[in-house]
Design a protein around this motif. Structure first.
Motif, PDB file in Angstrom:
ATOM      1  N   THR A 166     167.556  68.254 -89.864  1.00  0.00           N
ATOM      2  CA  THR A 166     168.981  68.575 -89.777  1.00  0.00           C
ATOM      3  C   THR A 166     169.590  68.804 -91.160  1.00  0.00           C
ATOM      4  OG1 THR A 166     169.216  67.323 -87.720  1.00  0.00           O
ATOM      5  CG2 THR A 166     171.222  67.746 -88.976  1.00  0.00           C
ATOM      6  N   GLY A 196     175.080  61.177 -92.633  1.00  0.00           N
ATOM      7  CA  GLY A 196     174.374  62.286 -91.999  1.00  0.00           C
ATOM      8  C   GLY A 196     172.868  62.136 -92.109  1.00  0.00           C
ATOM      9  N   ALA A 214     171.859  59.449 -89.721  1.00  0.00           N
ATOM     10  CA  ALA A 214     171.917  59.965 -88.351  1.00  0.00           C
ATOM     11  C   ALA A 214     170.706  60.840 -88.046  1.00  0.00           C
ATOM     12  CB  ALA A 214     173.208  60.757 -88.146  1.00  0.00           C
ATOM     13  N   SER A 215     170.280  61.651 -89.016  1.00  0.00           N
ATOM     14  CA  SER A 215     169.095  62.497 -88.815  1.00  0.00           C
ATOM     15  C   SER A 215     167.853  61.646 -88.567  1.00  0.00           C
ATOM     16  CB  SER A 215     168.872  63.394 -90.036  1.00  0.00           C
ATOM     17  OG  SER A 215     169.976  64.243 -90.239  1.00  0.00           O
ATOM     18  N   PHE A 250     174.785  61.121 -84.626  1.00  0.00           N
ATOM     19  CA  PHE A 250     175.486  62.104 -85.457  1.00  0.00           C
ATOM     20  C   PHE A 250     177.003  61.936 -85.412  1.00  0.00           C
ATOM     21  CE2 PHE A 250     171.335  64.068 -84.890  1.00  0.00           C
ATOM     22  CZ  PHE A 250     171.063  64.463 -86.197  1.00  0.00           C
ATOM     23  N   SER A 299     181.252  66.782 -92.276  1.00  0.00           N
ATOM     24  CA  SER A 299     180.862  65.975 -91.112  1.00  0.00           C
ATOM     25  C   SER A 299     180.624  66.848 -89.886  1.00  0.00           C
ATOM     26  CB  SER A 299     181.938  64.932 -90.820  1.00  0.00           C
ATOM     27  OG  SER A 299     183.166  65.550 -90.467  1.00  0.00           O
ATOM     28  N   PHE A 317     177.236  68.507 -90.098  1.00  0.00           N
ATOM     29  CA  PHE A 317     176.160  67.598 -89.669  1.00  0.00           C
ATOM     30  C   PHE A 317     176.132  67.475 -88.152  1.00  0.00           C
ATOM     31  CE2 PHE A 317     175.400  65.749 -93.923  1.00  0.00           C
ATOM     32  CZ  PHE A 317     174.015  65.608 -93.846  1.00  0.00           C
ATOM     33  N   ALA A 318     177.309  67.331 -87.537  1.00  0.00           N
ATOM     34  CA  ALA A 318     177.360  67.184 -86.085  1.00  0.00           C
ATOM     35  C   ALA A 318     176.854  68.441 -85.389  1.00  0.00           C
ATOM     36  CB  ALA A 318     178.786  66.874 -85.649  1.00  0.00           C
ATOM     37  N   GLY A 364     173.118  68.802 -86.012  1.00  0.00           N
ATOM     38  CA  GLY A 364     172.414  67.783 -85.240  1.00  0.00           C
ATOM     39  C   GLY A 364     172.336  68.135 -83.761  1.00  0.00           C
TER      40      GLY A 364
END
Length: 475
Positions: free
Chosen positions: A24, A61, A64-65, A90, A138, A141-142, A145
């Motif tokens: 990601t 991030g 989260a990945s 994410f 952000s 990233f979302a 993801g």
């Protein structure tokens, strides 16, 4: 294929799914480069604008990945674990961005409370643009993801729980596109606010309206994709339940909905913070003046009728002028007495300073989305000024042309000047002079000054010698 071969194949699918989600980070980098227009330097600037909070978003991030990759791999090995669960981590970078925006906006509120009124709109625009960079990071990233989870579910369709994986592909895919549109929407808003901080105050509201129009157009796309994602999730879960896979349908739908609500909810809270800046010390209402942008660095707000205090304010403002700058702006409050204006003019001329009568432009009642409400209010509060030349009663003015203020306009000789449009900018120092007799009515003074300005003349107003005399303060 033997059971061992099937097991080995499932392991490879799990590793592949995990690797896709783990990638990601590079996808976010590519997406941000695609969104921006300045390449690597623009990306570095985006991170710098968010300050320390940007690093919190990037760390969240990356975490989260990693968690999402583990969950995506486990969902392949364990069919009971919904593939959509890999979306939930994410939410972390969006939550980190919210924290950064809250802290940043507290600093902005302190800044706009203690700066000169003319600087507040500039600070508001620049700060909003910079803090929007956190939302962009952000959301990138979302979005990346969500799309990575969709691709991971797609490549692992051969693993058990195919129906749930197919629903994850459709739901996470449309959700990722929606979040990507939201990131592009915020990028457009950031660029607009950064531009607002560097344009003339007279042009800010026009530019802001263009920013709002672009934002609303992208917002429609983002909302449509988000609603499509929710519809796909609900319909897909119902189809799975009808086919006897109720548990799988509920599990996948729950993961998708929790992630979707988290993404949009925390980002909406960030936008609410961006929209929540209000001037803690609102500017006093001024007379409406349709003149030029003020030439003075800052203005004098006269709140006292005491001559000595008026003198001190005006003389201090003149003393603080930069070399070569001779203008003193006098704010025309609605409750300002003509005698106070007269004393300010006398004090300014005492130190050979030019004077401009400062009021506010005609305010416009404009409707805007909540995130732009504070910006519209700040950009609508524009100061404009009418410059005048002050002379004492007995001072000669060989270049002056005498004029008389009439109900129709300003009568110069046999010619009647009516109010015309005032140019946005002009070299007023080179304008010829026109003199009229002032009756100590502030409204008439402003009207005469604007009529003269619209005809590319500077109004000369004569004032009596100050009584009591102006005394230079000891500082």
């Amino acid at each position: 294929m033997t059971d061992e071969g099937k097991s080995r194949g499932a392991i490879w699918l799990a590793l592949l799914a995990g690797a896709i989600v783990l990638g990601t980070g590079p996808a976010v980098l590519a997406f941000l480069l695609l969104l921006g227009s300045d390449g690597a330097s623009g990306l570095a600037q985006l991170v710098m604008e968010g300050g320390g909070a940007s690093y919190a978003v990037l760390f969240a991030g990356a975490l989260a990945s990693l968690i999402g990759a583990v969950l995506a791999a486990l969902s392949v090995r364990r069919p009971g674990l919904p593939a959509s669960l890999a979306l939930v981590p994410f939410v972390l970078p969006v939550l980190a961005a919210l924290g950064g925006v809250i802290v940043g906006m507290r600093g902005v509120l302190d800044a706009v409370t203690h700066v000169a009124p003319a600087d507040k709109a500039t600070i508001l625009a620049a700060a909003t643009g910079e803090l929007t960079s956190l939302c962009i990071q952000s959301l990138a990233f979302a979005a990346a993801g969500a799309l990575a989870v969709a691709v991971a579910a797609l490549v692992s369709l051969g693993a058990p729980g195919r129906g749930g994986r197919l629903l994850t592909v459709l739901g996470a895919g449309t959700l990722g596109l929606s979040l990507g549109s939201s990131a592009a929407q915020d990028m457009s808003m950031r660029s607009g606010f950064m531009a607002l901080a560097h344009v003339s105050p007279a042009d800010r509201l026009t530019l802001l309206m263009g920013v709002i129009e672009d934002w609303q157009r992208m917002n429609q796309v983002s909302n449509a994709l988000f609603l499509l994602s929710l519809a796909v999730t609900v319909v897909g879960a119902a189809v799975l339940a009808a086919r006897g896979q109720r548990g799988a349908g509920i599990g996948v739908a729950a993961g998708l909905l929790v992630a979707a609500v988290g993404f949009r909810g925390f980002n909406a809270m960030s936008e609410r913070q961006l929209a929540g800046v209000r001037d803690a010390a609102p500017r006093a209402e001024l007379m409406t003046v349709g003149g030029l942008a003020p030439l003075s660095f800052s203005t004098v707000a006269l709140e006292d009728d005491e001559p000595v205090r008026i003198d001190n304010l005006v003389l201090l403002r003149a003393r603080l002028n930069e070399p070569g700058q001779a203008w003193v702006g006098v704010e025309l409050g609605l409750t300002l007495r003509p005698q106070t204006v007269l004393r300010a003019l006398q004090a300014a001329h005492f130190v050979k300073a030019e004077v401009e009568l400062v009021g506010q432009a005609q305010k416009k009642n404009l409707e805007a989305p909540p995130i732009f409400a504070a910006a519209v209010a700040a950009m609508s509060d524009v100061q404009l000024a009418a410059p005048v030349r002050v002379l004492y009663a007995e001072e000669p003015c060989e270049q002056c042309v005498l004029a008389t203020l009439t109900p129709a306009g300003l009568k110069v000789g046999e010619v009647e000047w009516k109010q015309e449009e005032v140019p946005r900018s002009a070299e007023v120092q080179t304008f010829p002079l026109v003199e009229f007799a002032w009756s100590k009515n502030t409204g008439e003074l402003v009207r005469a000054a604007l009529i003269a300005l619209s005809h590319q003349h500077i109004l000369v107003v004569r004032v009596p010698l100050p009584d009591p005399p102006v005394v230079l303060p000891d500082y």
